[in-house]
Design a protein around this motif. Structure first.
Motif, PDB file in Angstrom:
ATOM      1  N   ILE A  58       4.557  20.160  -3.724  1.00  0.00           N
ATOM      2  CA  ILE A  58       3.615  19.711  -5.448  1.00  0.00           C
ATOM      3  C   ILE A  58       3.104  18.625  -4.606  1.00  0.00           C
ATOM      4  CG2 ILE A  58       4.662  18.753  -7.451  1.00  0.00           C
ATOM      5  CD1 ILE A  58       7.425  20.508  -6.951  1.00  0.00           C
ATOM      6  N   SER A  59       3.531  17.429  -4.451  1.00  0.00           N
ATOM      7  CA  SER A  59       2.624  15.830  -4.541  1.00  0.00           C
ATOM      8  C   SER A  59       1.428  16.490  -3.903  1.00  0.00           C
ATOM      9  CB  SER A  59       3.588  15.155  -3.959  1.00  0.00           C
ATOM     10  OG  SER A  59       4.033  14.865  -2.647  1.00  0.00           O
ATOM     11  N   SER A  60       1.227  16.610  -2.543  1.00  0.00           N
ATOM     12  CA  SER A  60       0.405  17.834  -2.090  1.00  0.00           C
ATOM     13  C   SER A  60      -0.706  18.220  -2.949  1.00  0.00           C
ATOM     14  CB  SER A  60       0.526  18.106  -0.186  1.00  0.00           C
ATOM     15  OG  SER A  60       1.232  17.004  -0.467  1.00  0.00           O
ATOM     16  N   MET A  61      -0.260  18.727  -3.596  1.00  0.00           N
ATOM     17  CA  MET A  61      -0.534  20.105  -4.494  1.00  0.00           C
ATOM     18  C   MET A  61      -1.685  19.321  -5.755  1.00  0.00           C
ATOM     19  SD  MET A  61       1.441  23.728  -3.990  1.00  0.00           S
ATOM     20  CE  MET A  61      -0.116  24.687  -5.290  1.00  0.00           C
ATOM     21  N   VAL A  62      -0.905  18.588  -6.238  1.00  0.00           N
ATOM     22  CA  VAL A  62      -1.350  18.135  -7.279  1.00  0.00           C
ATOM     23  C   VAL A  62      -2.610  16.863  -6.448  1.00  0.00           C
ATOM     24  CG1 VAL A  62      -1.354  15.818  -8.891  1.00  0.00           C
ATOM     25  CG2 VAL A  62       1.290  17.540  -8.230  1.00  0.00           C
ATOM     26  N   ASN A  63      -2.616  16.979  -5.575  1.00  0.00           N
ATOM     27  CA  ASN A  63      -3.468  15.471  -5.086  1.00  0.00           C
ATOM     28  C   ASN A  63      -4.306  16.592  -4.930  1.00  0.00           C
ATOM     29  OD1 ASN A  63      -4.327  14.594  -2.191  1.00  0.00           O
ATOM     30  ND2 ASN A  63      -4.005  13.104  -3.180  1.00  0.00           N
ATOM     31  N   LEU A  64      -4.439  17.369  -3.751  1.00  0.00           N
ATOM     32  CA  LEU A  64      -5.995  18.717  -3.703  1.00  0.00           C
ATOM     33  C   LEU A  64      -6.220  19.088  -5.159  1.00  0.00           C
ATOM     34  CD1 LEU A  64      -4.104  20.843  -0.956  1.00  0.00           C
ATOM     35  CD2 LEU A  64      -5.526  18.473  -1.109  1.00  0.00           C
TER      36      LEU A  64
ATOM     37  N   GLU B 161       2.587  23.856 -14.111  1.00  0.00           N
ATOM     38  CA  GLU B 161       2.262  24.798 -13.974  1.00  0.00           C
ATOM     39  C   GLU B 161       2.453  25.344 -12.079  1.00  0.00           C
ATOM     40  OE1 GLU B 161      -1.949  26.121 -15.135  1.00  0.00           O
ATOM     41  OE2 GLU B 161      -1.380  28.507 -13.854  1.00  0.00           O
ATOM     42  N   ILE B 162       1.904  23.165 -12.179  1.00  0.00           N
ATOM     43  CA  ILE B 162       1.856  24.051 -10.293  1.00  0.00           C
ATOM     44  C   ILE B 162       3.496  23.528  -9.865  1.00  0.00           C
ATOM     45  CG2 ILE B 162       1.731  22.063  -8.283  1.00  0.00           C
ATOM     46  CD1 ILE B 162      -1.123  21.020  -9.610  1.00  0.00           C
ATOM     47  N   LYS B 163       4.177  23.192 -10.499  1.00  0.00           N
ATOM     48  CA  LYS B 163       5.788  23.152 -10.019  1.00  0.00           C
ATOM     49  C   LYS B 163       6.264  24.167 -10.475  1.00  0.00           C
ATOM     50  CE  LYS B 163       6.348  18.389 -11.121  1.00  0.00           C
ATOM     51  NZ  LYS B 163       7.409  16.868 -12.417  1.00  0.00           N
ATOM     52  N   LYS B 164       5.769  24.238 -11.204  1.00  0.00           N
ATOM     53  CA  LYS B 164       6.537  25.975 -12.082  1.00  0.00           C
ATOM     54  C   LYS B 164       6.396  27.449 -10.169  1.00  0.00           C
ATOM     55  CE  LYS B 164       5.949  29.819 -15.246  1.00  0.00           C
ATOM     56  NZ  LYS B 164       5.541  30.360 -15.064  1.00  0.00           N
TER      57      LYS B 164
ATOM     58  N   GLU C 140      -1.806  30.094  -5.860  1.00  0.00           N
ATOM     59  CA  GLU C 140      -3.612  31.182  -6.485  1.00  0.00           C
ATOM     60  C   GLU C 140      -3.224  29.789  -8.307  1.00  0.00           C
ATOM     61  OE1 GLU C 140      -4.377  34.782  -7.272  1.00  0.00           O
ATOM     62  OE2 GLU C 140      -6.319  34.392  -8.074  1.00  0.00           O
ATOM     63  N   PHE C 141      -4.395  29.257  -8.953  1.00  0.00           N
ATOM     64  CA  PHE C 141      -4.254  29.077 -10.144  1.00  0.00           C
ATOM     65  C   PHE C 141      -5.734  29.414 -11.187  1.00  0.00           C
ATOM     66  CE2 PHE C 141      -1.655  26.241  -7.668  1.00  0.00           C
ATOM     67  CZ  PHE C 141      -0.698  26.051  -8.461  1.00  0.00           C
ATOM     68  N   GLU C 142      -5.829  29.061 -12.213  1.00  0.00           N
ATOM     69  CA  GLU C 142      -7.334  29.389 -12.718  1.00  0.00           C
ATOM     70  C   GLU C 142      -7.645  28.755 -13.858  1.00  0.00           C
ATOM     71  OE1 GLU C 142      -7.107  33.458 -13.547  1.00  0.00           O
ATOM     72  OE2 GLU C 142      -9.272  33.909 -14.594  1.00  0.00           O
ATOM     73  N   THR C 143      -9.192  27.994 -13.760  1.00  0.00           N
ATOM     74  CA  THR C 143      -9.218  27.538 -15.283  1.00  0.00           C
ATOM     75  C   THR C 143     -10.167  28.358 -15.716  1.00  0.00           C
ATOM     76  OG1 THR C 143     -10.861  26.119 -13.971  1.00  0.00           O
ATOM     77  CG2 THR C 143      -8.263  25.591 -13.947  1.00  0.00           C
ATOM     78  N   GLY C 144     -10.742  28.018 -16.760  1.00  0.00           N
ATOM     79  CA  GLY C 144     -12.224  28.023 -17.051  1.00  0.00           C
ATOM     80  C   GLY C 144     -13.178  29.522 -16.126  1.00  0.00           C
ATOM     81  N   ASN C 145     -14.171  28.258 -15.797  1.00  0.00           N
ATOM     82  CA  ASN C 145     -15.120  28.800 -14.371  1.00  0.00           C
ATOM     83  C   ASN C 145     -14.739  28.793 -13.232  1.00  0.00           C
ATOM     84  OD1 ASN C 145     -16.820  28.558 -17.076  1.00  0.00           O
ATOM     85  ND2 ASN C 145     -17.139  26.105 -17.068  1.00  0.00           N
ATOM     86  N   ALA C 146     -13.461  28.819 -12.747  1.00  0.00           N
ATOM     87  CA  ALA C 146     -13.298  29.040 -11.996  1.00  0.00           C
ATOM     88  C   ALA C 146     -11.288  29.485 -11.217  1.00  0.00           C
ATOM     89  CB  ALA C 146     -13.772  27.343 -11.155  1.00  0.00           C
ATOM     90  N   ARG C 147     -11.364  29.520 -10.345  1.00  0.00           N
ATOM     91  CA  ARG C 147     -10.283  30.094  -9.304  1.00  0.00           C
ATOM     92  C   ARG C 147      -9.888  29.079  -8.560  1.00  0.00           C
ATOM     93  NH1 ARG C 147      -9.993  36.013  -7.681  1.00  0.00           N
ATOM     94  NH2 ARG C 147      -8.402  35.930  -7.199  1.00  0.00           N
ATOM     95  N   TYR C 148      -8.864  28.822  -8.215  1.00  0.00           N
ATOM     96  CA  TYR C 148      -8.433  27.574  -7.146  1.00  0.00           C
ATOM     97  C   TYR C 148      -7.369  28.512  -6.679  1.00  0.00           C
ATOM     98  CZ  TYR C 148     -11.130  23.821  -9.767  1.00  0.00           C
ATOM     99  OH  TYR C 148     -11.791  23.704 -10.093  1.00  0.00           O
ATOM    100  N   PHE C 149      -7.537  27.844  -4.715  1.00  0.00           N
ATOM    101  CA  PHE C 149      -6.424  28.718  -4.503  1.00  0.00           C
ATOM    102  C   PHE C 149      -5.862  27.461  -3.451  1.00  0.00           C
ATOM    103  CE2 PHE C 149      -9.354  31.778  -5.154  1.00  0.00           C
ATOM    104  CZ  PHE C 149      -8.889  32.983  -5.218  1.00  0.00           C
ATOM    105  N   VAL C 150      -4.641  27.651  -2.807  1.00  0.00           N
ATOM    106  CA  VAL C 150      -4.419  25.911  -1.795  1.00  0.00           C
ATOM    107  C   VAL C 150      -3.751  26.973  -0.413  1.00  0.00           C
ATOM    108  CG1 VAL C 150      -2.823  24.757  -1.583  1.00  0.00           C
ATOM    109  CG2 VAL C 150      -4.056  24.693  -4.816  1.00  0.00           C
ATOM    110  N   LEU C 151      -3.304  27.505   0.124  1.00  0.00           N
ATOM    111  CA  LEU C 151      -3.478  27.608   1.694  1.00  0.00           C
ATOM    112  C   LEU C 151      -2.423  26.975   2.380  1.00  0.00           C
ATOM    113  CD1 LEU C 151      -6.257  29.471   0.327  1.00  0.00           C
ATOM    114  CD2 LEU C 151      -4.557  31.690   2.549  1.00  0.00           C
TER     115      LEU C 151
END
Length: 233
Positions: A46-52, A66-69, A96-107
């Motif tokens: 979780i902390s790594s993803m928040v950082n990214l 939302e990241i934690k969830k 996977e996360f979605e914002t207004g203009n972009a989708r974010y993927f963390v792998l």
């Protein structure tokens, strides 16, 4: 002869008892600590993803709750192999996360470094309008077996910043470290456009570890673009 056999039997039984006690003790320790270890691993993820998923101004792009969830929802999927290209390996899950203009993927990906696997988490941004995929940030999670003062410098933030951001034009070429690309004298920011990561000046004498990071990132990009997203949009 009979006395020797008796002594050997006695020694064998003693060793068996010690082994049994040690096994039981290890089992008890594992039972007591496994939940705490699992929680610590989740907190690290979780902390790594928040950082990214934080922008250059220090603002989180995605709500931390939302990241934690999502991390908790996918905790049972962690650690499965999703893809291998012969050099790098991609490990589940895909966040996977979605914002207004972009989708974010963390792998997360891994590749063999000097002493063992080097594990790297990476965040990619997909622009909804252009379809462009950008390597936004990375976090090297495990480099514990790399050489102190050489490959272990990969844990330093100023070194990891050399690996991002990389536009899709660079990702398509397959990332390379500057030594392999013959770009040791180039500007670090300029060569990112070509998919070249300059590390020879900040990791002098260490090439295998940064190669492992780019190999894992190449595998992650291939999986994300070709398998997960089904090719270019």
């Amino acid at each position: 002869m009979k006395e020797n056999r008796r002594e050997m039997l006695k020694m064998s039984i003693t060793l068996m008892i010690y082994t049994l006690i040690a096994g039981i003790a290890l089992g008890l320790v594992y039972t007591v600590t496994k939940d705490r270890i699992a929680e610590a691993e989740l907190e690290n993820v979780i902390s790594s993803m928040v950082n990214l998923l934080t922008d250059e101004n220090g603002n989180t792009i995605v709500n931390v709750d939302e990241i934690k969830k999502i991390v908790l929802e996918k905790r049972n999927e962690m650690g499965n192999v999703l893809f291998e290209d012969g050099v790098g390996t991609v490990i589940s899950p895909v966040y996977e996360f979605e914002t207004g203009n972009a989708r974010y993927f963390v792998l997360t990906g891994r590749a063999v470094g000097y002493g063992g696997n080097v594990v790297t988490m990476a965040a990619f941004m997909l622009d909804k309008n252009s379809g462009e995929l950008t390597l936004k940030a990375i976090k090297v999670l495990d480099y514990s077996q790399e050489t102190p003062g050489l490959g272990a410098k990969i844990g330093e933030s100023n070194v990891q910043e050399r690996f991002f951001p990389i536009p899709e034009s660079g990702l398509k070429n397959g990332l390379k470290v500057d030594k392999d690309a013959g770009k040791q004298s180039a500007d670090p920011e300029e060569v990112k456009q070509e998919g070249v990561v300059k590390v020879s000046d900040v990791m002098t004498g260490a090439t295998i570890t940064p190669r492992a990071v780019v190999s894992s990132l190449n595998a992650v990009y291939k999986f994300l673009r070709e398998k997960y997203l089904g090719g270019e949009e």
